[in-house]
Design a protein around this motif. Structure first.
Motif, PDB file in Angstrom:
ATOM      1  N   HIS A   7     -52.809 -14.865  22.341  1.00  0.00           N
ATOM      2  CA  HIS A   7     -52.231 -13.705  23.024  1.00  0.00           C
ATOM      3  C   HIS A   7     -53.128 -12.512  22.713  1.00  0.00           C
ATOM      4  O   HIS A   7     -52.994 -11.873  21.673  1.00  0.00           O
ATOM      5  CB  HIS A   7     -50.791 -13.481  22.537  1.00  0.00           C
ATOM      6  N   HIS A  39     -52.911  -8.776  30.840  1.00  0.00           N
ATOM      7  CA  HIS A  39     -51.729  -8.577  31.690  1.00  0.00           C
ATOM      8  C   HIS A  39     -52.128  -8.926  33.123  1.00  0.00           C
ATOM      9  O   HIS A  39     -53.016  -8.297  33.703  1.00  0.00           O
ATOM     10  CB  HIS A  39     -51.266  -7.117  31.627  1.00  0.00           C
ATOM     11  N   GLU A  89     -51.034 -13.061  30.763  1.00  0.00           N
ATOM     12  CA  GLU A  89     -49.640 -12.750  30.424  1.00  0.00           C
ATOM     13  C   GLU A  89     -48.984 -12.239  31.701  1.00  0.00           C
ATOM     14  O   GLU A  89     -49.398 -11.217  32.245  1.00  0.00           O
ATOM     15  CB  GLU A  89     -49.585 -11.683  29.308  1.00  0.00           C
ATOM     16  N   SER A 115     -43.536 -13.121  30.096  1.00  0.00           N
ATOM     17  CA  SER A 115     -42.997 -11.998  29.327  1.00  0.00           C
ATOM     18  C   SER A 115     -42.082 -11.123  30.172  1.00  0.00           C
ATOM     19  O   SER A 115     -42.372 -10.843  31.331  1.00  0.00           O
ATOM     20  CB  SER A 115     -44.134 -11.113  28.800  1.00  0.00           C
ATOM     21  N   HIS A 117     -41.044  -7.461  30.268  1.00  0.00           N
ATOM     22  CA  HIS A 117     -41.240  -6.087  29.785  1.00  0.00           C
ATOM     23  C   HIS A 117     -40.298  -5.132  30.513  1.00  0.00           C
ATOM     24  O   HIS A 117     -40.062  -4.020  30.056  1.00  0.00           O
ATOM     25  CB  HIS A 117     -42.670  -5.595  30.040  1.00  0.00           C
ATOM     26  N   HIS A 173     -43.053 -12.649  23.186  1.00  0.00           N
ATOM     27  CA  HIS A 173     -42.261 -11.682  22.392  1.00  0.00           C
ATOM     28  C   HIS A 173     -40.788 -11.601  22.805  1.00  0.00           C
ATOM     29  O   HIS A 173     -40.341 -10.615  23.388  1.00  0.00           O
ATOM     30  CB  HIS A 173     -42.897 -10.298  22.428  1.00  0.00           C
ATOM     31  N   ASP A 249     -50.924 -10.711  19.733  1.00  0.00           N
ATOM     32  CA  ASP A 249     -50.875  -9.750  20.837  1.00  0.00           C
ATOM     33  C   ASP A 249     -51.946  -8.671  20.628  1.00  0.00           C
ATOM     34  O   ASP A 249     -51.686  -7.481  20.792  1.00  0.00           O
ATOM     35  CB  ASP A 249     -49.481  -9.117  20.904  1.00  0.00           C
TER      36      ASP A 249
END
Ligand SMILES: [Zn+2]
Ligand SMILES: [Zn+2]
Length: 295
Positions: A7, A39, A89, A115, A117, A173, A249
């Protein structure tokens, strides 16, 4: 023990270092494998006709070919010294974007981190749970009337929906909504219902065949003193039998294995005896090697 870093963020999104620097530092740190997970461009995760505004932290879609080419070249250059993988990601934004959509568009990627967010209040605009605290505060007040249970319930429902749609290999996460929570500004992380939902998420992750990351990114960036997820939540994943992957990360090369010793403690406290290392992708499935934590 052997470690990897899957990551990672580079200059292709909101990280500070170039691909080659990240490779060199990973090798110097003695990592056995490295994966790039910028990302993903939101336009490639988009599953609606509605346009999604760009952000400064997502990769621009036009950079993707260069990103993949550079990773491919690095893989050749470092062959025999460091295993290098291509990943992204991907955001799940309810009704707007999903890792499943990205997977359909890019079936050749070695792996995808899924993920959450952003969450979408009913009738409201989506907002980031881990962005600048003022934005989360506003979303919390305007979207959920300041109701912590509604806020966390929506978050878990979103994670569950993302798992249901699939298309990714690593659950990112998983309790990141605590990032701006401080001393309980929005919700109580000890609340029984909150924890029960986390347990249900662990069961869903098991059925989906994905791994959970133990992510030290919040510690590396000085934002929060613990891993994502907490020991308490990670324990549900261990009880369910979901394999765990240590990640940092990293947004800077120096953080590639940042605070991995804390991740190890957390894994042990949660009852894990093994972690996993990525072995590439075969027949559309991520392959993982289980390795003992001891030694
Ligand atoms: Zn993330
Ligand atoms: Zn990340």
């Amino acid at each position: 023990m052997r470690f990897s870093s899957l990551h990672t963020h580079s200059i292709y999104c909101d990280g500070t270092d170039e691909i080659e620097t990240i490779c060199r530092v990973s090798f110097e740190k003695g990592l056995v494998s490295l994966g790039f997970s910028s990302h993903a461009p939101l336009s490639l995760c988009r599953n609606t006709a509605t346009e999604i505004p760009d952000t400064p932290w997502h990769m621009k879609a036009e950079k993707l070919p260069a990103y993949l080419a550079e990773i491919g070249e690095a893989r050749k250059r470092w062959a025999g010294k460091l295993d290098i993988y291509s990943g992204l990601e991907a955001d799940y934004i309810e009704g707007f974007a999903s890792p499943a959509e990205l997977r359909r568009r890019l079936p050749g990627l070695d792996y995808i981190i899924g993920s959450v967010h952003y969450i979408v209040p009913s009738g409201g605009a989506y907002f980031a749970v881990d962005g600048p605290p003022e934005g989360t505060e506003r979303g919390f007040r305007e979207g959920f009337g300041g109701d912590g249970e509604a806020f966390t319930g929506k978050y878990w429902d979103t994670v569950e929906a993302m798992i249901g749609e699939g298309g990714f290999d690593i659950l990112g996460h998983v309790d990141i909504l605590k990032k701006n929570n401080g001393e309980g500004r929005f919700f109580d992380p000890e609340d029984a219902r909150y924890l029960r939902r986390a347990g249900e998420i662990a069961e869903s992750a098991l059925k989906a065949g994905i791994v959970v990351e133990v992510n030290t990114g919040g510690i590396n960036r000085g934002r929060i003193p613990e891993t994502y997820p907490s020991v308490k939540i990670l324990r549900f994943f261990r009880e369910a039998g979901v394999p765990a992957l240590i990640t940092s990360d990293a947004h800077r090369a120096e953080d590639l294995d940042g605070h991995y010793y804390i991740a190890l403690q957390v894994l042990r406290e949660a009852g894990y005896r093994e972690h996993v290392l990525f072995q590439g992708r075969r027949n559309g499935k991520a392959l993982w090697k289980h390795e003992a934590l001891s030694g």
